[in-house]
Motif scaffolding. Structure first.
Motif, PDB file in Angstrom:
ATOM      1  N   GLU A 646      -7.896   2.940   1.049  1.00 53.93           N
ATOM      2  CA  GLU A 646      -6.273   3.035   1.094  1.00 53.93           C
ATOM      3  C   GLU A 646      -5.729   3.542   2.456  1.00 53.93           C
ATOM      4  O   GLU A 646      -5.630   4.729   2.778  1.00 53.93           O
ATOM      5  CB  GLU A 646      -5.751   4.027   0.129  1.00 53.93           C
ATOM      6  CG  GLU A 646      -6.048   3.252  -1.252  1.00 53.93           C
ATOM      7  CD  GLU A 646      -5.110   2.127  -1.673  1.00 53.93           C
ATOM      8  OE1 GLU A 646      -4.101   1.829  -0.953  1.00 53.93           O
ATOM      9  OE2 GLU A 646      -5.447   1.365  -2.738  1.00 53.93           O
ATOM     10  N   TRP A 647      -5.449   2.239   3.375  1.00 52.78           N
ATOM     11  CA  TRP A 647      -4.954   2.582   4.652  1.00 52.78           C
ATOM     12  C   TRP A 647      -3.263   2.775   4.490  1.00 52.78           C
ATOM     13  O   TRP A 647      -2.690   2.014   3.642  1.00 52.78           O
ATOM     14  CB  TRP A 647      -5.297   1.448   5.552  1.00 52.78           C
ATOM     15  CG  TRP A 647      -6.640   1.039   5.660  1.00 52.78           C
ATOM     16  CD1 TRP A 647      -7.312   0.226   4.865  1.00 52.78           C
ATOM     17  CD2 TRP A 647      -7.666   1.742   6.284  1.00 52.78           C
ATOM     18  NE1 TRP A 647      -8.673   0.316   5.143  1.00 52.78           N
ATOM     19  CE2 TRP A 647      -8.957   1.128   6.280  1.00 52.78           C
ATOM     20  CE3 TRP A 647      -7.594   2.893   7.396  1.00 52.78           C
ATOM     21  CZ2 TRP A 647     -10.283   1.629   6.771  1.00 52.78           C
ATOM     22  CZ3 TRP A 647      -8.798   3.203   7.979  1.00 52.78           C
ATOM     23  CH2 TRP A 647      -9.978   2.632   7.804  1.00 52.78           C
ATOM     24  N   ASP A 648      -2.958   3.301   5.411  1.00 55.15           N
ATOM     25  CA  ASP A 648      -1.293   3.589   5.550  1.00 55.15           C
ATOM     26  C   ASP A 648      -1.021   2.331   6.407  1.00 55.15           C
ATOM     27  O   ASP A 648       0.178   1.662   6.052  1.00 55.15           O
ATOM     28  CB  ASP A 648      -0.733   4.757   6.186  1.00 55.15           C
ATOM     29  CG  ASP A 648      -1.200   6.068   5.421  1.00 55.15           C
ATOM     30  OD1 ASP A 648      -0.692   6.160   4.350  1.00 55.15           O
ATOM     31  OD2 ASP A 648      -1.888   6.962   5.863  1.00 55.15           O
ATOM     32  N   VAL A 649      -1.561   1.774   7.612  1.00 57.28           N
ATOM     33  CA  VAL A 649      -1.446   0.810   8.201  1.00 57.28           C
ATOM     34  C   VAL A 649      -2.624   0.160   8.587  1.00 57.28           C
ATOM     35  O   VAL A 649      -3.669   0.408   8.676  1.00 57.28           O
ATOM     36  CB  VAL A 649      -0.835   1.159   9.610  1.00 57.28           C
ATOM     37  CG1 VAL A 649      -0.338   0.076  10.319  1.00 57.28           C
ATOM     38  CG2 VAL A 649       0.483   2.151   9.569  1.00 57.28           C
ATOM     39  N   VAL A 650      -2.427  -1.382   8.609  1.00 57.77           N
ATOM     40  CA  VAL A 650      -3.295  -2.146   8.980  1.00 57.77           C
ATOM     41  C   VAL A 650      -2.837  -3.253   9.964  1.00 57.77           C
ATOM     42  O   VAL A 650      -1.795  -3.795   9.665  1.00 57.77           O
ATOM     43  CB  VAL A 650      -4.129  -2.997   7.797  1.00 57.77           C
ATOM     44  CG1 VAL A 650      -5.095  -4.210   8.277  1.00 57.77           C
ATOM     45  CG2 VAL A 650      -4.799  -2.293   6.650  1.00 57.77           C
ATOM     46  N   VAL A 651      -3.460  -3.099  11.181  1.00 62.43           N
ATOM     47  CA  VAL A 651      -3.077  -4.115  12.285  1.00 62.43           C
ATOM     48  C   VAL A 651      -3.942  -5.341  12.684  1.00 62.43           C
ATOM     49  O   VAL A 651      -5.206  -4.821  12.641  1.00 62.43           O
ATOM     50  CB  VAL A 651      -2.711  -3.242  13.502  1.00 62.43           C
ATOM     51  CG1 VAL A 651      -2.204  -4.183  14.792  1.00 62.43           C
ATOM     52  CG2 VAL A 651      -1.895  -2.164  13.293  1.00 62.43           C
ATOM     53  N   LEU A 652      -3.584  -6.227  12.461  1.00 64.75           N
ATOM     54  CA  LEU A 652      -4.429  -7.678  13.021  1.00 64.75           C
ATOM     55  C   LEU A 652      -3.882  -7.973  14.355  1.00 64.75           C
ATOM     56  O   LEU A 652      -2.991  -8.481  14.550  1.00 64.75           O
ATOM     57  CB  LEU A 652      -4.464  -8.706  11.986  1.00 64.75           C
ATOM     58  CG  LEU A 652      -4.699  -8.556  10.744  1.00 64.75           C
ATOM     59  CD1 LEU A 652      -4.879  -9.887   9.795  1.00 64.75           C
ATOM     60  CD2 LEU A 652      -6.308  -7.952  10.529  1.00 64.75           C
ATOM     61  N   ASP A 653      -4.830  -7.823  15.522  1.00 63.11           N
ATOM     62  CA  ASP A 653      -4.732  -8.060  16.637  1.00 63.11           C
ATOM     63  C   ASP A 653      -5.232  -9.414  16.884  1.00 63.11           C
ATOM     64  O   ASP A 653      -6.326  -9.908  16.411  1.00 63.11           O
ATOM     65  CB  ASP A 653      -4.899  -7.104  17.763  1.00 63.11           C
ATOM     66  CG  ASP A 653      -4.526  -7.479  19.187  1.00 63.11           C
ATOM     67  OD1 ASP A 653      -3.582  -8.245  19.205  1.00 63.11           O
ATOM     68  OD2 ASP A 653      -5.188  -6.969  20.107  1.00 63.11           O
ATOM     69  N   GLU A 654      -4.301 -10.581  17.745  1.00 62.71           N
ATOM     70  CA  GLU A 654      -4.616 -11.905  17.919  1.00 62.71           C
ATOM     71  C   GLU A 654      -5.001 -12.437  16.606  1.00 62.71           C
ATOM     72  O   GLU A 654      -6.074 -13.083  16.132  1.00 62.71           O
ATOM     73  CB  GLU A 654      -6.045 -11.974  18.685  1.00 62.71           C
ATOM     74  CG  GLU A 654      -6.028 -11.461  20.202  1.00 62.71           C
ATOM     75  CD  GLU A 654      -4.960 -12.034  21.077  1.00 62.71           C
ATOM     76  OE1 GLU A 654      -4.668 -13.025  20.515  1.00 62.71           O
ATOM     77  OE2 GLU A 654      -4.691 -11.395  21.977  1.00 62.71           O
TER      78      GLU A 654
END
Length: 983
Positions: A646-654
């Motif tokens: 359970e992540w608080d934030v997920v970032v996809l770069d490019e």
């Protein structure tokens, strides 16, 4: 101000330097001139044809036929410089000197002579080079081949017309001209070539000689149509060629006249019963080909005003609707079409418009599945559906079609909102008999929307019967309703990102809005004002104004647990804005090449965050890490491990890495669980609108519904040019997408100029290219026409692109150099000499391999970065520290994650249909920190697939604008695109 001063003031410094070099190499010769203009020919390395430059001395204007996008081009600057070097004391003297004829002595240039002759009834052509001393030399090889091998006499510069004729006649030097090439060859010779016929000078014209037709009264009351030769013809020289009006001209309409006019005159009589055929079929067909003179007053009156239209003979019996389509002219009708004949109803005869007739018949077939003159019966439900289709067709009588199906009334929509759930029903109040209480009949909302999208006016009721659609209501709200229905889960619950649409619909219908919508009010405000967010106290950065606004926006969506797509232009600091908004346990997924860039940026701007890299063979998640960095490859392999966290934030770069929604990478990204999802990409849409769906489905699942319905509701309408669909899509995603362009937020950024450097392939290169094109196009076209995979076309396209760049890239071919590399070296030498640094991009490392030896031979220092480079930072430092002036980069390895502002020249060796890829490459130099104007050059081989790619690029730029800008039509690469590229 002299013409030379005007040109110098308008020219870019680099272009003026190229002109100086051409003059020093004695590549400029004066072809002709007058007191008002001077004409020069400028030989350029690697070009078979010397471009022609005209300087208009009085007007201060110029022209050049090189098709360069830079104005003035290097050829114009060279001509202007050459003009000033003439020993003239004044502008008047310069004009006189420019107007003076070339010296008749040894300085006179050789000339190319075309000798035409008759042989066995056909026209024969011989090309001869005449030297100043009168000697003659027959041209026995293509002009372009002699240019490439340096065999032409000094001073002889072929024209574009010479090259055109070269290609028309092929490799032979003395040959009979084929009939199908006479007209284009004479048209080319008419542009100033020196031509003789049977040894005597002759004037040439490309205008075709056509026969003349006349309709006149016959001796027995009939009408006579006579077709005869043009009176200006004095002699038929050969098949397809005649002397007329003092010029040698091609014969036109030879299927009618014969190759030597032997079929003329043609005479045909039309009796009274045949005159309708003459008026409606024979004369219109003939007038499309040749002039026709009507010399009689007895011809039936033709009207140009009447147009064809479809009428329907409608009949009803019980539940059956009988339909007979009829094609008529005029309203009211003046004639009926019966097969190939027109049956007039009076004295007027319409001029037939066959193309319009065919279009109507095609529409009749495609939209109504009917054939002209054939009666069809419809019964029951089929009758109701056909009645709606017939109304939409708007060519039936209307009242009869409406009476064919019984309507019980018009549906009324009812909206029910409960929290984040909503339902929509369409009801119809009916009564089974007099005195009974009204009974409510319903229609399924999905069925209503399907009927409306299908252009129907009736929809079946759940309990039986038919009702009329609320067309005005659906026209206003149907699209938003369809979006909401598609976004619902099986329990009728909407995702939070869809609540703004539900609130807007509730406002329009005076229904209660969902309570959760109040918290999103700042996101939906008209002025777009988002509350300022508190920056992390340890943030070690001074944000620009637009970056601070981006952090405010990201923080608002984070707190609202909504997803974000940050689509700022390349180089605007998407990474810094994201780092500033991180809160809680974060997963960052990015390309492998930028993993450590992320680690460095976090350490630099938020050193208090603990970073762990989840990569390598013995990787293990660190539960104490604030930020976990991983790659898309690891995401695919370890999706189960990463998805159960359970992540608080997920970032996809490019984030364009998940543009294909069916790929393993995209499916893995969709499985990640987090409260806040961020997709970072300067190009969230590259080729197809479905790519936008994939990125938005990651950020806000369910917002755009399912992929199939997204294609039906947005992709297809947008491709069909429906601007309303594009506007709806932009409005829907606007709260969750932030895109700023460099030109809008960084006014201090120096200008970026784009230019095209066109390259003329040498004869040997052209032969390789044409061989590849001919060998592949037929097979690929057949496969695509029969529904085959586009992979074959893409492979053929790859070979064509490689052949346009360097013959050695084609399997089985060898070549030490290419016209494109030679042109690149010239530009790099000039750039390096002027103190510029350059980036050279190619999609193929093998192309960079071919460039390297030439740079060494020219003593140009360089470095290289591609997929095999281990220490990227060291390679970048060589350029940025001034150790080398040139960097060779593969497009895949160097398109993202690099800051190369030391360079101000960018060369793109091989254009591709997706302009976003090239823009990313150019943005390596044109970004924050750049203080010099940036020049971006695309090297393009003329008359190859590369020119067609440039046109396709303009279409593909519209794809992103549909969702993020103001355009109204876009689409991915299609089978038609591929066939056009392979033409």
């Amino acid at each position: 101000m002299s013409i030379s001063d005007v040109v110098r003031k308008a020219a870019l410094p680099a272009i003026w330097s190229q002109g100086v070099k051409l003059v020093r190499e004695q590549a400029v010769t004066r072809a002709s001139g007058s007191a008002k203009e001077a004409v020069f020919r400028v030989r350029a390395p690697g070009q078979a044809v010397a471009p022609t430059v005209t300087l208009y001395l009085e007007d201060g204007e110029w022209s050049c036929d090189c098709d360069s996008k830079v104005d003035p081009c290097a050829h114009v600057t060279a001509a202007a410089i050459a003009l000033t070097q003439a020993p003239a004391a004044s502008a008047e003297a310069a004009a006189e000197q420019a107007a003076a004829p070339p010296p008749p002595t040894a300085e006179a240039a050789p000339r190319l002579l075309y000798r035409l002759a008759r042989r066995d009834g056909r026209l024969v052509m011989t090309r001869v080079i005449v030297t100043p001393d009168g000697k003659e030399q027959i041209v026995r090889a293509p002009i372009t081949s002699d240019v490439a091998r340096g065999r032409l006499p000094r001073g002889l510069t072929p024209t574009h017309e010479d090259v055109k004729i070269d290609r028309l006649i092929g490799a032979t030097s003395i040959d009979t001209i084929p009939l199908d090439r006479i007209a284009p060859i004479l048209d080319a010779l008419a542009n100033g070539a020196e031509v003789t016929l049977d040894g005597a000078p002759v004037r040439i014209s490309g205008e075709k000689i056509l026969p003349r037709a006349v309709v006149e009264d016959g001796p027995k009351g009939e009408l006579v149509l006579r077709v005869d030769r043009d009176p200006g013809v004095t002699e038929v020289v050969a098949a397809g060629v005649a002397l007329a009006y003092g010029e040698l001209r091609p014969l036109g309409e030879t299927p009618t006249t014969g190759e030597r006019l032997e079929k003329l005159p043609l005479v045909r009589s039309f009796g009274k019963a045949e005159q309708t055929e003459l008026v409606t079929r024979v004369l219109p067909d003939l007038e499309n080909k040749i002039p026709v003179d009507v010399a009689t007053r007895r011809l039936p009156k033709r009207t140009q005003q009447a147009r064809p239209r479809l009428t329907f003979d409608l009949g009803t019996e019980g539940h059956t609707l009988s339909v007979l389509p009829v094609l008529v002219y005029g309203d009211p009708p003046i004639a009926r079409v019966d097969g190939d004949n027109v049956v007039p109803f009076g004295k007027q005869v319409p001029v037939r418009r066959r193309s319009e007739e065919l279009a109507l018949l095609a529409r009749l077939r495609d939209e109504l599945d009917l054939v002209l003159g054939r009666r069809v019966d419809f019964d029951g439900e089929s009758a109701a559906r056909f009645a709606s289709r017939l109304r939409a067709f708007q060519l039936a009588t209307g009242d009869a079609a409406a009476a064919a199906v019984h309507e019980t009334g018009t549906l009324v929509p009812r909206l029910r909102v409960e929290g984040d759930r909503f339902d929509l029903v369409f009801e119809l109040a009916t009564a089974e008999s007099e005195g009974e209480a009204p009974k409510t009949a319903k229609a399924d909302a999905a069925a209503v929307l399907r009927a409306f999208r299908g252009g129907l006016e009736l929809v079946p009721l759940e309990g039986g019967g038919w009702a009329k659609l609320p067309a005005d209501w659906l026209a206003k709200h149907g699209s938003r309703v369809a979006d909401l229905l598609d976004a619902r889960d099986p329990e009728g619950k909407l995702p939070k990102a869809a609540l703004p649409d539900l609130g807007a619909l509730a406002d329009l219908l005076d229904a209660p809005k969902p309570l959760a919508l109040e918290a999103l009010a700042p996101l939906l405000s008209a002025d777009g004002t988002i509350p300022h967010a508190a920056l992390p106290p340890e943030l070690n950065a001074t944000l620009r104004d637009y970056q601070a606004r981006g952090v405010d926006w990201l923080s608002f969506l984070r707190d609202a647990e909504l997803g974000a797509v940050l689509a700022d232009d390349m180089g605007l600091g998407k990474t810094l804005q994201t780092i500033s908004a991180l809160r809680g346990r974060t997963l960052v997924v990015c390309p492998r090449s930028v993993v450590f860039n992320w680690a460095d940026e976090i350490a630099r701007f938020r050193p208090s965050l603990r970073v762990a890299v989840y990569h390598g063979t013995e990787r293990e998640l660190d539960p104490n890490a604030d930020v976990t960095l991983t790659t898309y490859a690891v995401l695919r392999l370890d999706v189960e491990t990463l998805a159960k966290t359970e992540w608080d934030v997920v970032v996809l770069d490019e984030a364009q890495a998940i543009k294909n929604a069916t790929s393993q990478t995209a499916r893995a990204a969709f499985q990640l669980s987090s409260r806040f999802r961020v997709a970072l990409s300067g190009t969230p849409v590259e080729n197809r609108l479905e790519e936008l769906w994939s990125v938005m489905h990651f950020a806000n699942p369910g917002l755009l519904g399912g992929l199939t319905s997204f294609q039906e509701r947005y992709v297809t309408p947008i491709q069909n040019g429906e601007r309303d669909a594009a506007a709806r899509l932009r409005a829907r995603i606007k709260p969750f997408v932030l895109r700023r362009m460099k030109k809008d937020v960084l006014p201090e950024l120096p200008p970026r100029t784009e230019a095209r450097l066109f390259v003329e392939l040498e004869a040997t290169e052209r032969a390789v290219y044409d061989a590849v094109r001919v060998a592949t196009r037929k097979e690929v076209a057949e496969k695509l026409a029969h529904g085959g995979s586009v992979l074959a076309a893409l492979e053929a396209l790859l070979r064509l692109r490689q052949a346009a760049c360097h013959a050695a890239l084609v399997p089985g071919q060898e070549a030490s150099s290419s016209s494109k590399i030679e042109r690149l070296l010239e530009a790099l030498e000039e750039a390096a000499a002027d103190g510029h640094k350059a980036l050279v991009f190619s999609q193929w490392t093998s192309m960079l391999d071919l460039v390297e030896p030439h740079l060494r031979e020219a003593n140009i220092a360089f470095t290289r970065l591609d997929g095999s480079t281990r220490d990227r930072a060291a390679v970048v430092a060589e350029l940025n520290d001034g150790k080398v002036p040139v960097m060779l980069i593969s497009l895949k390895a160097g398109g993202t994650g690099l800051n190369l502002t030391a360079a101000d020249h960018v060369f793109l060796l091989d254009p591709w249909w997706n302009p976003a890829v090239e823009d990313q490459a150019a943005d390596r130099a044109h970004r924050i920190g750049q203080d010099k104007p940036v020049m971006v050059y695309r090297l393009v081989a003329k008359d190859t697939v590369e020119e067609r790619i440039l046109k396709l690029q303009e279409q593909k730029r519209a794809v992103a604008d549909v969702a993020l800008g103001e355009a109204g039509q876009a689409g991915g690469i299609t089978r038609e695109d591929l066939l056009a590229l392979l033409a």
